[in-house]
Design an enzyme around this catalytic site. Structure first.
Site, PDB file in Angstrom:
ATOM      1  N   THR B 324       0.827  -1.209   0.000  1.00 37.82           N
ATOM      2  CA  THR B 324       0.000   0.000   0.000  1.00 37.82           C
ATOM      3  C   THR B 324       0.862   1.260   0.000  1.00 37.82           C
ATOM      4  O   THR B 324       2.051   1.224   0.300  1.00 37.82           O
ATOM      5  CB  THR B 324      -0.922   0.062   1.237  1.00 37.82           C
ATOM      6  OG1 THR B 324      -0.108   0.225   2.399  1.00 37.82           O
ATOM      7  CG2 THR B 324      -1.771  -1.181   1.364  1.00 37.82           C
ATOM      8  N   CYS B 325       0.211   2.371  -0.308  1.00 40.94           N
ATOM      9  CA  CYS B 325       0.876   3.679  -0.289  1.00 40.94           C
ATOM     10  C   CYS B 325       0.961   4.234   1.123  1.00 40.94           C
ATOM     11  O   CYS B 325       1.025   5.445   1.306  1.00 40.94           O
ATOM     12  CB  CYS B 325       0.102   4.663  -1.163  1.00 40.94           C
ATOM     13  SG  CYS B 325       0.357   4.406  -2.908  1.00 40.94           S
ATOM     14  N   ASP B 326       0.901   3.406   2.125  1.00 40.71           N
ATOM     15  CA  ASP B 326       0.994   3.877   3.501  1.00 40.71           C
ATOM     16  C   ASP B 326       2.392   3.582   4.017  1.00 40.71           C
ATOM     17  O   ASP B 326       2.843   2.437   4.005  1.00 40.71           O
ATOM     18  CB  ASP B 326      -0.054   3.180   4.372  1.00 40.71           C
ATOM     19  CG  ASP B 326      -0.226   3.894   5.698  1.00 40.71           C
ATOM     20  OD1 ASP B 326       0.785   4.180   6.370  1.00 40.71           O
ATOM     21  OD2 ASP B 326      -1.377   4.188   6.053  1.00 40.71           O
TER      22      ASP B 326
END
Lengths: 377, 377
Positions: B324-326
């Site tokens: 994820t982009c986290d």
């Protein structure tokens, strides 16, 4: 931040169980504020912050572009009315088959941060535009920014040269100063790095055109944050300082800053208790916690404003926890949360500033609890 | 821990995207091992560990009872064939209307840890059996145990007296030594506390009958853990030491110990990269991470065994992260994970010991990614 429209919704609809209500008017105001603050930058809404179809449709109608983390998010943006040229596949970690699917859907702008990703894109989306993400330190951000995304500027130069060699359009650089960034100066150092990458590539005849300045724009939780206008001025000054009169195309990717303050979660006090007769502090248990949508309370990072109908009464610090049988499902304990002494089991509490990073973070069914319900009004 | 049946499933079915496969035969073996190790204790499977219907049906058929965290879990256990007398509503944090629903479904055994919860139960489930959870320190557990559940023993006495006064059946005490507990002695101190609560109440004419010894039984991840037999012997010795020949009814609530080693997640290497040319360590990105089901890697708490087809090759420590982009979606970084130097983008990796606390923890749609798929074979 509980608008009159949201308050009216809770008064009249009274949904059972925890739920998020997002006021579209606030999202519209935020969009307008970003437009005014950075009139020369293109807005790419970070879909991951809140992908509710009504929010995407509103923003598509206002002219927003979209930063997507996955093929599913690209499909949602298209469904909401965005054309593919308004979509960026902004995740630096993509399966090659997902790049191919995005390319087949017409997407032509991709994030990279290494040679390996460039190779995938050259095979799956030949000729596409790529921008390389550069590492920044994230100092001053409330949500931790690790080294997960980006590479050092010197390597970014190599990556973009390699992309050029493989027939891709080396289009620009991106950075992210860290989420919920409250220091307006944070963009300056990153823009300085960006300019150096531009200059190095120009020497090799590759002319970058775009700087993606990412997100990081904060929403107001408990502490005041600078206005969009203040960010706009600081960013424009830094751009001029580093790029002079040869300003590149710039992109911003607000997510939290676009929807955070537009949403309020209604929750219910399930239990208030102590652990011993001489316990100094009460434990307040809500029907939502870390696994029901408030994942950003991890390490007590994000501190949401919480409103009750008893806020005029005397307050005392409490431990605040969620309803699951997981001992890690405690939101504020090291830094306890002041709540009214008169707070009672069954009371409703409003958790403000919860429009971003809540609904999609919710677990599927941990402990059998339903995911967070959401209404966009 | 990848059984031949699981390996065969992956060979023949080849599902796309990350997925969990659970081997029912291993669950059956675990049930039998608990039965043998603690022949005089009743097994209440902790449904939250993995509520897949096929697992609940298997265990219901074998005679298991069920520890449920919510009304939804109670309904699942009933659906699987358990009668209400085999169900415990083990969450100490319950809405009064949920207690009433459970009671209406025939459930008659409830956890409490404070006076307030006793009051709710006396109103919503009059006459029901209650057990009071006592705080333990969780020392020696791999998954952190906070002070979230339970009260000190002195207060437990008061709570159970109060329950008796309100017409409830004060039935016993419970404790939980901490999840993934590898010290077999941990149960001894808790049983000593339990005995003291029994003795205090007996002086007031209230005769408790049950000790719920909770879960905590570990599954084998990377390090060896004691066998069920070793736990059984230590627990039986502690029981005898504290209760002499007046042994109470005992209950255990295995969750992780019942299903953890029965499941394997198949994942794919999405990207392998470095952050700079002189970076000492590679970053390996999988298509599953903290928000896709591996939430227990939080703070690098649980360290899963990871198998690849290249495990005979030379290994080197890598940072392991999700897709994820986290930036928080990094699984092992402080304590890096040894993986083959020859590992390549597109390779399949098997994450073992993932039968518990994975599927239901997965986020609904964070970054647009689907929740973890699951197959029980």
């Amino acid at each position: 931040m509980t608008t009159e429209r949201i308050a009216e919704f809770f008064r009249t609809r009274r949904p059972d169980g925890p739920c998020l209500v997002v006021d579209r008017e606030v999202v519209r105001d935020n969009y307008t504020a970003f437009r005014r603050a950075l009139p020369n930058s293109d807005i790419f809404y970070a879909v991951k912050a809140n992908p509710a179809p009504q929010i995407l449709e509103l923003l598509a109608g206002l002219g927003s572009n979209f930063d997507c983390a996955s093929v599913a998010e690209i499909e949602m943006a298209l469904e909401a009315g965005a054309t593919p040229d308004r979509i960026s596949f902004g995740n630096t970690i993509k399966k090659e088959r997902d790049i191919a699917r995005a390319h087949a859907l017409g997407v032509n702008l991709f994030a990279v941060d290494c040679h390996e990703e460039v190779e995938k894109i050259s095979r799956a989306a030949p000729g596409a535009r790529v921008f390389c993400r550069v590492l920044t330190d994230g100092e001053g951000a409330e949500w931790p920014l690790s080294r997960k995304f980006g590479c050092v500027p010197a390597m970014a130069v190599d990556v973009l040269v390699y992309a050029h060699q493989l027939g891709l359009a080396s289009y620009g650089v991106s950075f992210h100063v860290g989420s919920q960034m409250t220091k307006v100066e944070a963009w300056d150092a990153a823009l300085s790095d960006a300019k150096r990458v531009f200059a190095q590539l120009a020497k090799q005849g590759i002319h970058l055109q775009m700087v993606n300045m990412g997100g990081g724009f904060p929403t107001k939780y408990l502490r005041d944050v600078p206005t969009a206008e203040a960010y706009g001025q600081a960013i424009f000054a830094a751009l001029s300082r580093h790029f002079g009169n040869q300003l590149p195309r710039t992109i911003i990717e607000p997510g939290r800053g676009m929807v955070g303050n537009a949403g309020v979660i209604k929750s219910e006090v399930v239990l208030i208790s102590k652990k011993s007769d001489d316990d100094k502090h009460r434990w307040v248990f809500l029907d939502i916690g870390k696994f029901g949508g408030l994942a950003e309370t991890m390490d007590e990072a994000i501190r949401y404003p919480i409103r009750t109908e008893r806020d005029d009464d005397e307050m005392e610090p409490c431990v605040l926890a969620g309803p699951t049988c997981d001992s890690a499902d405690v939101m504020y304990e090291k830094n306890m949360y002041p709540l009214p002494i008169s707070l009672t089991i069954g009371d409703e509490v409003l958790i403000e500033g919860t429009g971003a990073y809540t609904t999609t973070y919710a677990s599927v069914a941990f402990n059998g609890f339903e995911p967070l319900k959401s209404y966009v009004i």
